[in-house]
Design a protein around this motif. Sequence first.
Motif, PDB file in Angstrom:
ATOM      1  N   MET A 133      16.037  -9.102  43.697  1.00 23.03           N
ATOM      2  CA  MET A 133      14.683  -9.156  44.219  1.00 23.03           C
ATOM      3  C   MET A 133      13.690  -8.526  43.243  1.00 23.03           C
ATOM      4  O   MET A 133      12.575  -9.013  43.109  1.00 23.03           O
ATOM      5  N   ASN A 134      14.122  -7.468  42.599  1.00 23.15           N
ATOM      6  CA  ASN A 134      13.237  -6.810  41.638  1.00 23.15           C
ATOM      7  C   ASN A 134      12.904  -7.719  40.460  1.00 23.15           C
ATOM      8  O   ASN A 134      11.793  -7.677  39.939  1.00 23.15           O
ATOM      9  N   GLU A 135      13.878  -8.493  40.030  1.00 24.72           N
ATOM     10  CA  GLU A 135      13.655  -9.394  38.895  1.00 24.72           C
ATOM     11  C   GLU A 135      12.615 -10.456  39.246  1.00 24.72           C
ATOM     12  O   GLU A 135      11.784 -10.824  38.415  1.00 24.72           O
ATOM     13  N   ILE A 136      12.652 -10.935  40.474  1.00 28.55           N
ATOM     14  CA  ILE A 136      11.681 -11.944  40.907  1.00 28.55           C
ATOM     15  C   ILE A 136      10.279 -11.336  40.947  1.00 28.55           C
ATOM     16  O   ILE A 136       9.309 -11.933  40.471  1.00 28.55           O
ATOM     17  N   ALA A 137      10.182 -10.129  41.494  1.00 32.18           N
ATOM     18  CA  ALA A 137       8.877  -9.453  41.568  1.00 32.18           C
ATOM     19  C   ALA A 137       8.333  -9.176  40.170  1.00 32.18           C
ATOM     20  O   ALA A 137       7.136  -9.355  39.917  1.00 32.18           O
ATOM     21  N   THR A 138       9.192  -8.750  39.271  1.00 29.45           N
ATOM     22  CA  THR A 138       8.763  -8.478  37.900  1.00 29.45           C
ATOM     23  C   THR A 138       8.300  -9.758  37.219  1.00 29.45           C
ATOM     24  O   THR A 138       7.275  -9.779  36.532  1.00 29.45           O
TER      25      THR A 138
END
Length: 55
Positions: free
Chosen positions: A1-6
């Motif tokens: 999820m963090n990769e998508i937000a980044t």
Amino acid sequence: MNEIATGMFLWLLKILGLYLGILIVLTLILSRWKKRSAHDTEEIAEQKKQRQKKR
């Protein structure tokens, strides 16, 4: 999820940078156009004065 937000954050930063760049370029073009227009207006006024003096 963090990769998508980044990824989305970086994508938004790129779009914002592109928008600001276009805005700056258009502002520079518009300011130069206004200066040229004002200069042309002054030249026309001077030419009218010279014509009136010749009469």
